[in-house]
Design a protein around this motif. Structure first.
Motif, short mmCIF file in Angstrom:
data_model
loop_
_atom_site.label_atom_id
_atom_site.label_comp_id
_atom_site.label_asym_id
_atom_site.label_seq_id
_atom_site.Cartn_x
_atom_site.Cartn_y
_atom_site.Cartn_z
N ILE A 381 -47.32 -6.31 14.00
CA ILE A 381 -46.40 -5.29 14.51
C ILE A 381 -45.85 -5.80 15.84
O ILE A 381 -46.56 -5.85 16.85
CB ILE A 381 -47.11 -3.94 14.70
N ILE A 382 -44.60 -6.22 15.83
CA ILE A 382 -43.95 -6.76 17.03
C ILE A 382 -43.50 -5.60 17.90
O ILE A 382 -42.72 -4.74 17.46
CB ILE A 382 -42.75 -7.64 16.65
N PRO A 383 -43.98 -5.52 19.14
CA PRO A 383 -43.66 -4.38 19.99
C PRO A 383 -42.19 -4.38 20.43
O PRO A 383 -41.51 -5.41 20.40
CB PRO A 383 -44.59 -4.56 21.19
N GLU A 384 -41.74 -3.23 20.83
CA GLU A 384 -40.35 -3.06 21.27
C GLU A 384 -40.05 -3.97 22.46
O GLU A 384 -40.84 -4.08 23.39
CB GLU A 384 -40.11 -1.60 21.66
N GLY A 385 -38.93 -4.67 22.36
CA GLY A 385 -38.45 -5.48 23.47
C GLY A 385 -39.08 -6.85 23.61
O GLY A 385 -38.73 -7.60 24.53
N GLU A 394 -44.03 -19.22 28.67
CA GLU A 394 -44.45 -17.82 28.61
C GLU A 394 -45.03 -17.49 27.23
O GLU A 394 -46.07 -16.83 27.12
CB GLU A 394 -43.27 -16.90 28.91
N ASP A 395 -44.37 -17.97 26.18
CA ASP A 395 -44.87 -17.72 24.82
C ASP A 395 -46.27 -18.29 24.63
O ASP A 395 -47.13 -17.67 24.00
CB ASP A 395 -43.93 -18.33 23.78
N ALA A 396 -46.51 -19.48 25.19
CA ALA A 396 -47.78 -20.17 25.00
C ALA A 396 -48.94 -19.45 25.69
O ALA A 396 -50.10 -19.72 25.39
CB ALA A 396 -47.67 -21.60 25.49
N LYS A 397 -48.65 -18.55 26.63
CA LYS A 397 -49.72 -17.78 27.27
C LYS A 397 -50.41 -16.86 26.26
O LYS A 397 -51.59 -16.54 26.41
CB LYS A 397 -49.15 -16.93 28.40
N ASP A 415 -52.64 -8.09 20.09
CA ASP A 415 -53.61 -7.14 20.66
C ASP A 415 -54.17 -7.66 21.97
O ASP A 415 -54.35 -6.90 22.95
CB ASP A 415 -54.74 -6.88 19.67
N ALA A 416 -54.46 -8.97 22.03
CA ALA A 416 -54.98 -9.56 23.25
C ALA A 416 -53.93 -9.50 24.36
O ALA A 416 -54.26 -9.24 25.53
CB ALA A 416 -55.40 -11.02 23.01
N ARG A 417 -52.69 -9.71 24.01
CA ARG A 417 -51.60 -9.63 25.00
C ARG A 417 -51.46 -8.22 25.53
O ARG A 417 -51.31 -8.00 26.75
CB ARG A 417 -50.28 -10.09 24.36
N ALA A 418 -51.51 -7.24 24.63
CA ALA A 418 -51.37 -5.84 25.05
C ALA A 418 -52.52 -5.42 25.96
O ALA A 418 -52.31 -4.66 26.92
CB ALA A 418 -51.32 -4.94 23.81
#
Length: 421
Positions: A381-385, A394-397, A415-418
């Motif tokens: 589920i790709i979050p808004e924005g 940045e993506d690799a973080k 989930d880890a990013r959120a």
């Protein structure tokens, strides 16, 4: 002597080796074995080997599984349950179930067959076709079987013709003019050329044809050898090359094409980059792999889903897809989709954009998301924005970014990013 109209596939079985993880696919195989990975919009990788066998006339198949096999077994049960024993048709799933000893799983590709000798015996067949379950190609196995029978070889090895400079990544064959294999070299630094074509090399496809009686005895001998790794490519084939007769079968001779000028298509989609590219290649105007050929269909489990739907027609909020493949059950709501492949049930929302995206089943892309050069795992589920593909650092973080800039996204990564933000 067989009559000309007698198909050898009626006396053969396909033994499909489908137990490998495919670790180079990274998180795509965290929950499923490589043969169970999705490919081409609605199929799985293993469907290609099984469809080749079915289309060739083989009606007896066995699939050896080991690593995280649930997804694969469920797919077999749902999509390949049409074999009928009363018609002398069989498809057996053979998990590594410690049939020989309580502490003995499949030790190698050859051992996977050895542990199921009694089941192969029950099929009452003359020939065994050993197949890898993790490659994308279309091939008529009857042609290879006929070459094997006519040559009287102990084993016939399916071979790709590859440029010599690329052959170091394969197990390669050194052959005589007759096609007899004189050496089997595993990933050599200096691959041998072919007779009459020194710039090209024959590489093993991991496809082998044996007379079952011969292979049966060889497997029993191998099982007693403490120095063997019980592997076809590492032990069985080199032993036959040295002490018996091994013949090469060129894939060019049995590849199923939509026209004579088409290239012989074979892909190992074993890396994230290769997986992403091979899927997107299907969006080409005339793809090298013809999935639309009704004479050689790729069979699979087909979910009962409604047709794809495209909605909204405003500036920056137009449901559209260009140079893309969109599967059933998808809803493209106010999203621009370009050069992308969307599997079953993908839903996108307004003001989002997808460019060079491979989205596995039931992924959801929320509003204002922008994805470029991305692989989405099933159900993410790709979050808004969320913007991916513009800033690799940045993506690799948060996500898996390959050296060529393709980003793999799983739900665990999101989930880890959120949780961190």
């Amino acid at each position: 002597m067989n009559p000309p109209n007698h198909r050898l596939t009626s006396r053969a079985m396909a033994f499909v080796l489908a137990g490998g993880r495919g670790s180079r696919l990274k998180e795509l195989t965290d929950l499923r074995a490589k043969p169970a990975v999705y490919f081409g919009g609605k199929t799985r990788i293993i469907d290609f080997a099984l469809s080749n066998a079915l289309n060739s006339g083989i009606r007896k198949m066995a699939i050896a599984t080991q690593y995280k096999a649930h997804s694969l077994i469920r797919h077999m049960q749902r999509g390949w349950s049409f074999f009928r024993a009363e018609r002398n048709e069989y498809l057996d799933i053979l998990p590594a179930s410690q049939r020989v000893a309580e502490n003995k799983w499949y030790l190698g590709t050859a051992d996977a067959v050895t542990q199921n000798i009694d089941i192969v015996d029950s099929y009452n067949i003359d020939y065994v076709l050993i197949l890898a379950g993790d490659h994308i190609y279309k091939m008529d196995y009857e042609i290879m079987l006929r070459q094997h029978a006519e040559s009287g070889a102990d084993v016939t090895v399916g071979c790709l013709t590859v440029p010599r400079e690329e052959a170091s990544a394969f197990g390669v064959m050194d052959i005589e003019e007759s096609g007899r294999i004189t050496k089997f070299l595993e990933k050599p630094a200096d691959p041998p050329g072919m007779p009459g074509d020194p710039d090209r090399t024959l590489a093993s496809m991991g496809i082998y044809v044996f007379n079952w009686k011969f292979l049966r005895e060889l497997l029993l001998q191998d099982a007693e050898n403490p120095d063997s790794k019980h592997d076809f490519g590492g032990d069985i084939i080199p032993d036959i090359v040295k002490n018996g007769t091994a013949m090469a079968h060129k894939f060019d001779e049995s590849c199923v094409r939509d026209n004579e000028e088409a290239p012989a298509y074979w892909r190992d989609v074993g890396t994230v980059d290769a997986f992403w590219k091979a899927n997107l290649d299907l969006c080409d105007f005339t793809p090298d792999l013809d999935l639309w050929d009704t004479n050689w269909p790729i069979w699979t489990y087909s979910e009962s889903v409604p047709p794809a739907k495209f909605i909204h027609n405003q500036d920056r909020r137009r449901g559209s897809a260009v140079s893309s493949m969109v599967s059933g059950g998808c809803i493209i709501s106010g999203t621009e989709v370009r050069n992308s492949l969307l599997f079953t049930g993908v839903h996108t929302n307004s003001y989002a954009s997808l460019d060079n995206v491979v989205a596995l089943p039931y992924a959801v892309i929320h509003r204002h998301a922008s994805l470029t050069n991305v692989v989405l795992d099933r159900g993410v589920i790709i979050p808004e924005g969320l913007i991916v593909g513009e800033d690799m650092k940045e993506d690799a973080k948060w996500f898996r970014v390959t050296d060529t800039g393709v980003t793999l996204i799983t739900q665990a990564m999101l989930d880890a990013r959120a949780a961190a933000l």
